[in-house]
Design an enzyme around this catalytic site. Structure first.
Site, PDB file in Angstrom:
ATOM      1  CG  HIS A   1      51.529  58.639  51.406  1.00 46.13           C
ATOM      2  ND1 HIS A   1      51.569  57.619  52.158  1.00 46.13           N
ATOM      3  CD2 HIS A   1      52.762  59.498  51.933  1.00 46.13           C
ATOM      4  CE1 HIS A   1      52.236  57.721  53.307  1.00 46.13           C
ATOM      5  NE2 HIS A   1      53.280  58.822  52.782  1.00 46.13           N
TER       6      HIS A   1
ATOM      7  NE  ARG B   1      53.565  64.439  53.143  1.00 44.59           N
ATOM      8  CZ  ARG B   1      53.883  63.307  53.870  1.00 44.59           C
ATOM      9  NH1 ARG B   1      54.409  63.290  55.019  1.00 44.59           N
ATOM     10  NH2 ARG B   1      54.026  62.080  53.102  1.00 44.59           N
TER      11      ARG B   1
ATOM     12  CB  SER C   1      52.907  65.075  57.673  1.00 40.35           C
ATOM     13  OG  SER C   1      53.414  64.013  57.255  1.00 40.35           O
TER      14      SER C   1
ATOM     15  CD  GLU D   1      61.867  60.385  54.406  1.00 37.94           C
ATOM     16  OE1 GLU D   1      61.147  59.066  54.376  1.00 37.94           O
ATOM     17  OE2 GLU D   1      61.074  61.322  54.975  1.00 37.94           O
TER      18      GLU D   1
ATOM     19  CB  THR E   1      50.235  58.603  64.143  1.00 36.74           C
ATOM     20  OG1 THR E   1      49.500  60.015  63.871  1.00 36.74           O
ATOM     21  CG2 THR E   1      51.331  59.254  64.949  1.00 36.74           C
TER      22      THR E   1
ATOM     23  CG  HIS F   1      54.617  57.318  49.060  1.00 35.04           C
ATOM     24  ND1 HIS F   1      55.598  56.370  48.696  1.00 35.04           N
ATOM     25  CD2 HIS F   1      55.449  57.670  50.246  1.00 35.04           C
ATOM     26  CE1 HIS F   1      56.880  56.343  49.307  1.00 35.04           C
ATOM     27  NE2 HIS F   1      56.726  57.455  50.360  1.00 35.04           N
TER      28      HIS F   1
ATOM     29  NE  ARG G   1      57.092  61.241  50.036  1.00 35.68           N
ATOM     30  CZ  ARG G   1      56.689  61.024  51.097  1.00 35.68           C
ATOM     31  NH1 ARG G   1      55.559  61.336  51.422  1.00 35.68           N
ATOM     32  NH2 ARG G   1      57.588  60.359  52.047  1.00 35.68           N
TER      33      ARG G   1
ATOM     34  CB  ALA H   1      54.653  57.741  60.430  1.00 27.43           C
TER      35      ALA H   1
END
Ligand code: FAD
Length: 549
Positions: free
Chosen positions: A348, A383, A388, A110, A39, A238, A287, A42
């Site tokens: 990732h 994802r 997330s 993104e 976390t 990633h 991604r 990020a």
């Protein structure tokens, strides 16, 4: 109840459970320091339909596209409709997101998002700010009040396994408290509810953005307790992690997608842009598309990295939007204003995990999971960027709501069961072996023969038991089980979809529109799907069309 893990999911679950169930004990245990998880690393932010003109429907559509046919549309609907308020509650808790002088949130874009909908903090330090705000709230909730006990949080306490009743219900945890002298030792905590929020599995691979604690413990101990895991084969690599030179291992600095969102682009060693023409969103394609394109370019040009060109973004963007990334580049003698940044894909994010329903319930009564350790179905085969942190918030809140509807009574553990598991601990040194193997055989590119070789090697590693119980041996044991389960699922799925890329089956197939469910025991009715002592079941997607929000 016990919450395991102190990232966005664990702390949110603990705070909400504490609020929803005054008078009940909430114990949060965490393996290292409170802020030591993914976390706080990020960067990009949290995705939610917060901007003018944006809607949950549009967020849902982008999430479903990224998930390549395997998202659970109901779970996605929950995520995108409850997400905006979850972010507002986080702001209410004290998280400071970047905003213009009038207080309007600054939103960026993104990969895979058709709109600017990513709220960020400190430019590119979103996770650190989210973690700071949540941990302050946790500290505030520590004191006992007239209404009941405060939340107790214990650092350096690694959960080893679950205690269960004879009929499989959760009865507590065993844990190793890592301390000095007499404070170091193994113990047990009885509880009728355990919430696993242990984060990801990045440490399965040599190069990862994940911190050292991300060893898949919750997934492994859930599997050992009989819980179902889903979508394990979908590990997101990633595309743009800083390449630190040949042979570099461990956590590697991430160059957030938001840098491409602001206009940076990928080039090969000759300075040629290679994403244009490969996908309509070019450098901002999902991604898996970008990671695969990079792997192809590297294979074609015989190189071990490509470059990110962000020189034209200018000093203001680099210092105000990306201060953390710029500092980490400078630390490695790269000035992003003047130099190309060498990048490579690295492990990732785990899209799969312990399978839960929309209230965070796993298939083991009393066992809940949230955050990256869980598979709620929102990510499908891949994802969508910045979904997330949001998933961690939304589904952790839902666990508390479910618990508020009624807690099971404390149950007596069957101690004999706890003593039987695990059959043998792996050696600590197995971690490096597993990482090298998984990177070579079960990383971005996979094939049937490679996965079979990985399964053979894992079998041999499993036979080499440890005579030294301890945290490192438990972590290796967990990595070994997760690797075995992941390789089993990846071998069974003979197609390429989302972040699962099979060189021998390069196309997606409608035959594989569904989930692979892995269990250690249970579901043994179909022995033809037994792989390495694990049961792997294919569960087709429901055929009834589900409406978007
Ligand atoms: C570099 C990086 C950048 C990212 N950027 C973004 C982004 O911009 N937006 C986004 O949405 N997502 C991003 N992600 C993903 C996101 O950060 C994670 O998916 C999310 O933070 C996971 O939260 P979590 O609470 O599930 O787990 P974590 O934050 O990883 O926390 C797991 C916790 O469990 C503890 N733990 C683990 N095992 C045990 C055990 N056996 N016993 C006790 N405690 C245990 C750990 O110590 C830790 O406290 C990024 C991830 C990384 C690594």
């Amino acid at each position: 109840m016990v919450v395991v893990g102190s990232g966005v999911a664990g702390v949110t679950a603990a705070l909400n459970a504490h609020e929803a169930l005054p008078g009940r004990n909430v114990l949060l245990v965490t393996k290292s320091l409170l802020d030591d998880g993914s976390t706080r690393w990020a960067q990009g932010g949290i995705a939610a339909a917060l901007g003018p003109g944006d809607t949950p429907e549009q967020h849902s559509r982008d999430t479903l596209v990224a998930g390549a046919g395997l998202c659970d549309p109901d779970a996605v609907r929950t995520l995108v409709t409850e997400g905006p308020d979850a972010v507002r509650r986080l702001i209410g808790l004290g998280a400071r997101f970047d905003a213009d002088p009038a207080g309007v949130l600054a939103l960026t874009r993104e990969g895979g998002h058709l709109r600017r909908r990513i709220a960020h903090a400190g430019g590119d330090a979103t996770g650190a700010e989210v973690s700071r705000a949540l941990l302050l709230a946790l500290a505030d909730a520590a004191a006992d009040t007239d209404e009941g006990p405060g939340i107790e949080a214990i650092e350096h306490a690694m959960t080893l396994d679950l205690l269960q009743t004879t009929d499989g219900r959760v009865a507590g945890i065993t844990l190793h408290v890592i301390g000095e002298g007499q404070h170091d030792g193994v113990g047990a905590v009885l509880a009728p509810v355990v919430i696993l929020a242990t984060g990801g599995i990045g440490q399965l691979y040599v190069a990862t953005t994940n911190p050292a604690v991300s060893t898949g413990d919750g997934l492994a101990l859930g599997l050992r307790a009989g819980a179902q895991a889903a979508d394990l084969e979908f590990v997101q690599f990633h595309p743009t992690v800083m390449w630190l030179g040949p042979g570099s291992t461990g956590r590697q600095p991430l160059i957030s997608e938001a840098v491409r969102g602001e206009g940076a682009f990928l080039v090969d060693g000759d300075g040629r842009r290679f994403m244009t023409g490969r996908h309509p969103l070019a450098d901002l394609a999902p991604r898996d598309v970008v990671a695969k394109a990079i792997m192809k370019v590297m294979a074609e040009t015989g190189t071990d990295h490509v470059y990110l060109d962000g020189r034209h973004l200018g000093e203001q963007i680099w210092t105000e939007r990306f201060p953390t990334i710029r500092a980490s580049c400078l630390e490695h003698h790269i000035d992003p204003l003047r130099d190309l940044i060498p990048v490579v894909p690295a492990a990732h994010y785990a899209s799969g995990g312990l399978r839960t329903d929309q209230s965070g319930r796993t298939s083991v009564p009393g066992l809940y999971a949230c955050g990256e350790a869980a598979c709620t179905g929102v990510h499908g085969a891949n994802r969508l960027a910045s979904n997330s942190l949001l998933e961690g918030l939304v589904f952790a809140e839902r666990i508390a709501a479910d618990l508020a509807r009624g807690l099971p009574p404390t149950a007596e553990p069957a101690w004999s069961l706890a003593r039987e598991r695990p059959v043998g601990l792996s050696r600590s040194s197995a971690r490096g072996q597993i990482q090298a193997l998984m990177t070579e055989r079960a990383g971005v590119l996979r094939s049937g023969p490679g996965l079979a070789a990985a399964a053979d090697e894992l079998r041999k590693i499993g036979e080499d038991a440890s005579d030294q119980p301890g945290v490192a041996a438990w972590e290796s044991t967990n990595l070994h089980l997760v690797a075995t389960a992941l390789v089993a699922a990846a071998s069974v799925r003979t197609e390429t979809r989302g972040s699962h890329w099979r060189e021998d089956y390069p196309e997606a197939s409608d035959d594989w529109l569904g989930h692979l469910i892995v269990t250690v025991d249970g579901l043994k009715a179909q022995p033809d799907l037994l792989v390495d002592g694990l049961t792997v079941i294919f569960e087709p997607m429901p055929t009834t069309p589900v409406s978007t929000p």
